[in-house]
Design a protein around this motif. Sequence first.
Motif, PDB file in Angstrom:
ATOM      1  N   TYR A   5      -2.464  16.881   7.477  1.00  0.00           N
ATOM      2  CA  TYR A   5      -3.779  15.916   7.995  1.00  0.00           C
ATOM      3  C   TYR A   5      -4.260  14.884   7.065  1.00  0.00           C
ATOM      4  O   TYR A   5      -4.166  15.670   6.200  1.00  0.00           O
ATOM      5  CB  TYR A   5      -4.729  17.810   8.372  1.00  0.00           C
ATOM      6  N   LEU A   6      -4.494  14.266   8.186  1.00  0.00           N
ATOM      7  CA  LEU A   6      -5.415  13.404   7.267  1.00  0.00           C
ATOM      8  C   LEU A   6      -6.849  12.999   8.000  1.00  0.00           C
ATOM      9  O   LEU A   6      -6.953  13.013   8.806  1.00  0.00           O
ATOM     10  CB  LEU A   6      -4.175  11.987   7.961  1.00  0.00           C
ATOM     11  N   ASP A   7      -7.711  13.112   6.720  1.00  0.00           N
ATOM     12  CA  ASP A   7      -8.861  13.227   7.336  1.00  0.00           C
ATOM     13  C   ASP A   7      -9.280  13.953   8.183  1.00  0.00           C
ATOM     14  O   ASP A   7      -9.768  13.559   9.388  1.00  0.00           O
ATOM     15  CB  ASP A   7      -9.453  11.964   7.617  1.00  0.00           C
TER      16      ASP A   7
ATOM     17  N   GLY B 100       1.068  -1.199  -0.260  1.00  0.00           N
ATOM     18  CA  GLY B 100      -0.062   0.464   0.150  1.00  0.00           C
ATOM     19  C   GLY B 100       1.041   1.342  -0.001  1.00  0.00           C
ATOM     20  O   GLY B 100       2.081   1.317  -0.028  1.00  0.00           O
ATOM     21  N   TRP B 101       0.085   2.525   0.154  1.00  0.00           N
ATOM     22  CA  TRP B 101       1.023   3.950   0.613  1.00  0.00           C
ATOM     23  C   TRP B 101       0.666   4.240   1.368  1.00  0.00           C
ATOM     24  O   TRP B 101      -0.368   4.155   2.475  1.00  0.00           O
ATOM     25  CB  TRP B 101      -0.178   4.371  -0.429  1.00  0.00           C
ATOM     26  N   VAL B 102       1.426   4.928   2.181  1.00  0.00           N
ATOM     27  CA  VAL B 102       1.430   6.216   3.538  1.00  0.00           C
ATOM     28  C   VAL B 102       2.073   7.557   3.344  1.00  0.00           C
ATOM     29  O   VAL B 102       2.504   7.767   2.074  1.00  0.00           O
ATOM     30  CB  VAL B 102       2.448   5.330   4.201  1.00  0.00           C
TER      31      VAL B 102
ATOM     32  N   PRO C 171       3.923   8.619   9.698  1.00  0.00           N
ATOM     33  CA  PRO C 171       3.491   7.910   8.636  1.00  0.00           C
ATOM     34  C   PRO C 171       2.354   7.015   8.868  1.00  0.00           C
ATOM     35  O   PRO C 171       2.381   6.092  10.285  1.00  0.00           O
ATOM     36  CB  PRO C 171       4.260   6.447   7.910  1.00  0.00           C
ATOM     37  N   LYS C 172       1.832   7.311   7.746  1.00  0.00           N
ATOM     38  CA  LYS C 172      -0.211   6.740   8.263  1.00  0.00           C
ATOM     39  C   LYS C 172      -0.421   6.492   6.673  1.00  0.00           C
ATOM     40  O   LYS C 172      -0.387   6.446   6.216  1.00  0.00           O
ATOM     41  CB  LYS C 172      -1.248   7.792   8.185  1.00  0.00           C
ATOM     42  N   PRO C 173      -1.011   5.053   7.019  1.00  0.00           N
ATOM     43  CA  PRO C 173      -1.668   4.188   5.278  1.00  0.00           C
ATOM     44  C   PRO C 173      -2.403   5.319   4.893  1.00  0.00           C
ATOM     45  O   PRO C 173      -3.591   6.029   5.587  1.00  0.00           O
ATOM     46  CB  PRO C 173      -1.889   3.689   5.797  1.00  0.00           C
ATOM     47  N   VAL C 174      -3.067   5.233   3.403  1.00  0.00           N
ATOM     48  CA  VAL C 174      -3.642   6.099   3.138  1.00  0.00           C
ATOM     49  C   VAL C 174      -4.650   5.316   2.154  1.00  0.00           C
ATOM     50  O   VAL C 174      -3.959   4.550   1.916  1.00  0.00           O
ATOM     51  CB  VAL C 174      -2.805   6.953   2.271  1.00  0.00           C
ATOM     52  N   ALA C 175      -6.318   5.081   1.893  1.00  0.00           N
ATOM     53  CA  ALA C 175      -6.715   4.565   1.000  1.00  0.00           C
ATOM     54  C   ALA C 175      -7.194   5.417   0.153  1.00  0.00           C
ATOM     55  O   ALA C 175      -7.499   6.510   0.302  1.00  0.00           O
ATOM     56  CB  ALA C 175      -7.986   3.467   2.129  1.00  0.00           C
TER      57      ALA C 175
END
Length: 230
Positions: free
Chosen positions: A66-68, A53-55, A75-79
């Motif tokens: 900011y993620l959502d 996946g991607w982060v 690092p945070k996964p992004v969908a």
Amino acid sequence: MPKFTVLLGRRTIQVHDIDQPSVRVGRDDGMDIIIDNPSVSRSHLEFRTEGSGWVVEDMGSSNGTYLDDQRISSPKPVAEGDEVGLGKFTIVFDRVVGDAAPASAPAPGGAGFGGTTHIQAGEVQALLKDSLRKRRAHIVWEAGGKQGTHYLSEAPAALFGTGELADVRVPAGPKHHLLLVNQEERCEVRNLAWLAKMTVNGKTTDKARLKDGDVVEMKGLKMTFVADIA
């Protein structure tokens, strides 16, 4: 390969196809996406592949990433559909939002991945001004099969009609007998004609203070009032 959409406010700037394992965003000329705006740090954030996946990771930016709507510190996964915020901008991961031209050719010094976005400071200011303008009180009119918008901040008092004396010329409606006055955070509509009838939300009246969503109709002219957006 995934796509992402760059937004300013909710306006689409560009859509990118990602064909490399890492994409960096910031003001510096060496970034893959260059955004020339003080709200964006020189090296702001990075998207990269990890496993299958991607982060996304903040690169020590001043205003944060900011993620959502949640500020990230690691690092945070992004969908698909996730929104990553940086300054006044948003990147929507792996989803096309709105209509936009594909990214242009890479700028000199940029790594490039099918196009480097270089958003100039002047362009940002113009987009911000246009975004603010659209949040102010305005009238959406329909007449003779056509439609238009009048922003009250640009002309607080305006005559609508088909005649030469009208401030806002429309293809159908009264000659110059429908007046809008916007002042002190209130908008009022007035019928200046002796015989022609004006309705607000279906009720005949000669004068009314408008609220968000009110519909004014007169001799084939329909106007919908949209109040300021906070």
